[in-house]
Write a protein that holds these residues in place. Structure first.
Motif, PDB file in Angstrom:
ATOM      1  N   ILE A 161      10.976  15.570  64.381  1.00  0.00           N
ATOM      2  CA  ILE A 161      11.475  15.798  63.036  1.00  0.00           C
ATOM      3  C   ILE A 161      11.828  17.266  62.797  1.00  0.00           C
ATOM      4  O   ILE A 161      12.778  17.589  62.091  1.00  0.00           O
ATOM      5  N   MET A 162      11.078  18.177  63.441  1.00  0.00           N
ATOM      6  CA  MET A 162      11.341  19.609  63.247  1.00  0.00           C
ATOM      7  C   MET A 162      12.609  20.072  63.963  1.00  0.00           C
ATOM      8  O   MET A 162      13.120  21.157  63.690  1.00  0.00           O
ATOM      9  N   LEU A 163      13.122  19.274  64.897  1.00  0.00           N
ATOM     10  CA  LEU A 163      14.352  19.629  65.595  1.00  0.00           C
ATOM     11  C   LEU A 163      15.565  18.910  65.013  1.00  0.00           C
ATOM     12  O   LEU A 163      16.695  19.132  65.472  1.00  0.00           O
ATOM     13  N   ASN A 164      15.362  18.069  64.031  1.00  0.00           N
ATOM     14  CA  ASN A 164      16.441  17.272  63.448  1.00  0.00           C
ATOM     15  C   ASN A 164      17.230  18.118  62.462  1.00  0.00           C
ATOM     16  O   ASN A 164      16.723  18.488  61.395  1.00  0.00           O
ATOM     17  N   TYR A 165      18.476  18.427  62.803  1.00  0.00           N
ATOM     18  CA  TYR A 165      19.288  19.292  61.949  1.00  0.00           C
ATOM     19  C   TYR A 165      19.486  18.707  60.559  1.00  0.00           C
ATOM     20  O   TYR A 165      19.505  19.434  59.561  1.00  0.00           O
ATOM     21  N   ALA A 166      19.665  17.411  60.462  1.00  0.00           N
ATOM     22  CA  ALA A 166      19.897  16.776  59.160  1.00  0.00           C
ATOM     23  C   ALA A 166      18.688  16.956  58.245  1.00  0.00           C
ATOM     24  O   ALA A 166      18.850  17.194  57.035  1.00  0.00           O
ATOM     25  N   ASN A 180      16.593  19.858  53.444  1.00  0.00           N
ATOM     26  CA  ASN A 180      15.496  20.595  52.822  1.00  0.00           C
ATOM     27  C   ASN A 180      15.751  22.096  52.731  1.00  0.00           C
ATOM     28  O   ASN A 180      14.811  22.876  52.519  1.00  0.00           O
ATOM     29  N   ASP A 181      17.012  22.509  52.884  1.00  0.00           N
ATOM     30  CA  ASP A 181      17.364  23.940  52.791  1.00  0.00           C
ATOM     31  C   ASP A 181      16.503  24.801  53.706  1.00  0.00           C
ATOM     32  O   ASP A 181      16.096  25.908  53.343  1.00  0.00           O
ATOM     33  N   SER A 182      16.204  24.291  54.889  1.00  0.00           N
ATOM     34  CA  SER A 182      15.389  24.982  55.898  1.00  0.00           C
ATOM     35  C   SER A 182      13.946  25.188  55.442  1.00  0.00           C
ATOM     36  O   SER A 182      13.229  26.032  55.997  1.00  0.00           O
ATOM     37  N   LEU A 183      13.515  24.451  54.436  1.00  0.00           N
ATOM     38  CA  LEU A 183      12.169  24.598  53.891  1.00  0.00           C
ATOM     39  C   LEU A 183      11.361  23.309  54.036  1.00  0.00           C
ATOM     40  O   LEU A 183      10.506  23.002  53.196  1.00  0.00           O
ATOM     41  N   TYR A 184      11.631  22.536  55.081  1.00  0.00           N
ATOM     42  CA  TYR A 184      10.880  21.297  55.292  1.00  0.00           C
ATOM     43  C   TYR A 184       9.397  21.603  55.465  1.00  0.00           C
ATOM     44  O   TYR A 184       8.537  20.907  54.953  1.00  0.00           O
ATOM     45  N   ASN A 185       9.111  22.646  56.228  1.00  0.00           N
ATOM     46  CA  ASN A 185       7.743  23.144  56.338  1.00  0.00           C
ATOM     47  C   ASN A 185       7.786  24.651  56.103  1.00  0.00           C
ATOM     48  O   ASN A 185       8.827  25.195  55.752  1.00  0.00           O
ATOM     49  N   THR A 186       6.671  25.334  56.283  1.00  0.00           N
ATOM     50  CA  THR A 186       6.657  26.775  56.068  1.00  0.00           C
ATOM     51  C   THR A 186       7.562  27.461  57.090  1.00  0.00           C
ATOM     52  O   THR A 186       7.319  27.381  58.298  1.00  0.00           O
ATOM     53  N   PRO A 187       8.606  28.122  56.639  1.00  0.00           N
ATOM     54  CA  PRO A 187       9.539  28.776  57.561  1.00  0.00           C
ATOM     55  C   PRO A 187       9.016  30.152  57.982  1.00  0.00           C
ATOM     56  O   PRO A 187       7.983  30.601  57.464  1.00  0.00           O
ATOM     57  N   PRO A 188       9.692  30.831  58.879  1.00  0.00           N
ATOM     58  CA  PRO A 188       9.311  32.198  59.248  1.00  0.00           C
ATOM     59  C   PRO A 188       9.714  33.164  58.126  1.00  0.00           C
ATOM     60  O   PRO A 188      10.777  33.792  58.160  1.00  0.00           O
ATOM     61  N   CYS A 189       8.870  33.250  57.113  1.00  0.00           N
ATOM     62  CA  CYS A 189       9.234  33.944  55.866  1.00  0.00           C
ATOM     63  C   CYS A 189       9.597  35.418  56.062  1.00  0.00           C
ATOM     64  O   CYS A 189      10.622  35.879  55.556  1.00  0.00           O
ATOM     65  N   PHE A 190       8.753  36.149  56.777  1.00  0.00           N
ATOM     66  CA  PHE A 190       9.027  37.578  56.938  1.00  0.00           C
ATOM     67  C   PHE A 190      10.311  37.840  57.722  1.00  0.00           C
ATOM     68  O   PHE A 190      11.128  38.678  57.316  1.00  0.00           O
ATOM     69  N   PRO A 191      10.551  37.143  58.859  1.00  0.00           N
ATOM     70  CA  PRO A 191      11.833  37.345  59.548  1.00  0.00           C
ATOM     71  C   PRO A 191      13.050  36.977  58.687  1.00  0.00           C
ATOM     72  O   PRO A 191      14.091  37.621  58.799  1.00  0.00           O
TER      73      PRO A 191
END
Length: 357
Positions: free
Chosen positions: A219-224, A229-240
């Motif tokens: 699921i984490m590799l699924n582009y759709a 989820n605007d790249s926010l499905y889970n906690t993204p790399p916030c600082f980068p």
């Protein structure tokens, strides 16, 4: 005192960006907390995420029918994500121009009928195959390229001639030169060379390619899923992502990608001209395929190469040791490397040559 950092990645970042991040580290935008402490679903961070997306679209002139994703796992994770999302007929062709292109090919083989359309391995990847002569199989879902080869110092100046979807890894050259995004179905890039600290990966994908992921695609590799989820499905790399935003702002202030390309061409020309006119140093890459970002060179003696790296480090010119695959030296002169850094390197190379004739 800051050194000139020629590392291939993680690499140098613009000084104004680092200073801005330092200024805001304890209190981001009046929130009373650091960007690294706040929820990724908070309004302040979501504003960062949205602005970074919008600025990247502006800088690269990304068409509206493309999605921009901020994901994790580095470009290496995309070696699997690409076939898992794009293989509808189960076939793809790869062009092998270096270490990472080969790794992408080897990973993709786990998921379908993957073939090598062209390779420059026989010459130790010192050139890009002639695109006018490369033949691709019928019925393929995509052609995969590595636009700039970090280790071997080559880059594409001509795209493959194919009606299939064109996919490219731009990890070591994204935002360094003007690129027509519409020529590609998918562009991906690890951020740690030209954009941000390690941890963020950019994926630019045409929307009609979404929604076709393999049933076994995580699921984490699924582009759709990421797009929805605007790249926010889970906690993204916030600082980068925050650092990427600062770099995008800096790049815009510098005049955008076209202005940066002129600077990069000037830096590369200075360094290649010096090497070509030197009696000590050699660059083995075909001239027409030379990278603007990564410049490998050797003295012809492993002992002298090691001495060069050691003395350069003492002189404040660091991370010049070549990759273990190639040996020698490599100067990575990404967007954040100022012209003054390249000039300082050339002056050191002159001095070293005179002292080691």
């Amino acid at each position: 005192m800051r050194v000139y950092n020629f590392a291939a990645g993680p690499s140098t970042l613009p000084l104004p960006v680092l200073e801005q991040a330092q200024k805001e580290l304890l209190d981001f935008n009046g929130t009373g907390m650091s960007i690294v402490e706040m929820s990724h679903r908070s309004k302040p961070f979501m504003a960062v995420n949205d602005e970074a997306n919008a600025l990247l679209r502006q800088l690269m002139n990304i068409p509206d029918d493309y999605s921009v994703l901020f994901v994790q796992g580095g470009a290496t994770q995309q070696f699997a994500a690409v076939p898992l999302n794009l293989l509808k007929n189960g076939k793809a062709d790869y062009i092998l121009t270096g270490n990472f292109a080969t790794k992408a090919y080897e990973e993709a083989q786990k998921y379908g009928d993957i073939a090598v359309a062209a390779s420059s391995k026989e010459s130790n990847y010192t050139y890009i195959p002639d695109m006018s002569t490369v033949k691709f199989r019928d019925g393929i879902d995509y052609v995969h390229t590595t636009y700039n080869n970090t280790i071997f110092g080559t880059r594409y100046t001509e795209l493959p001639k194919t009606d299939a979807t064109l996919v490219t890894d731009m990890s070591s050259c994204i935002l360094s030169e003007v690129v027509d995004v519409s020529k590609f179905g998918l562009i991906y890039a690890g951020a740690q060379k030209n954009i941000a600290p390690a941890g963020l990966t950019i994926v630019i994908v045409r929307k009609d390619l979404l929604g076709n992921a393999s049933p076994i695609c995580p699921i984490m590799l699924n582009y759709a899923i990421q797009d929805k989820n605007d790249s926010l499905y889970n906690t993204p790399p916030c600082f980068p992502i925050y650092m990427a935003l600062l770099v995008f702002r800096w790049l815009k202030e510098m005049g955008g990608v076209s202005a940066m390309q002129k600077i990069n061409e000037e830096k590369a020309k200075m360094l290649y001209d010096f090497i070509d006119n030197s009696s000590l140093y050699t660059n083995k890459v075909a001239v027409k395929d030379r990278s603007l970002m990564n410049v490998p060179f050797v003295t012809g003696s492993e002992e002298l190469d090691a001495k060069f790296v050691a003395e350069a480090t003492k002189a404040g010119l660091v991370s010049l040791k070549g990759h273990r695959v190639t040996g020698g030296m490599r100067a990575s002169i990404y967007n954040a490397m100022p012209i003054e850094g390249v000039k300082a390197l050339i002056e050191f190379m002159k001095k070293f040559e005179m002292e080691n004739k």
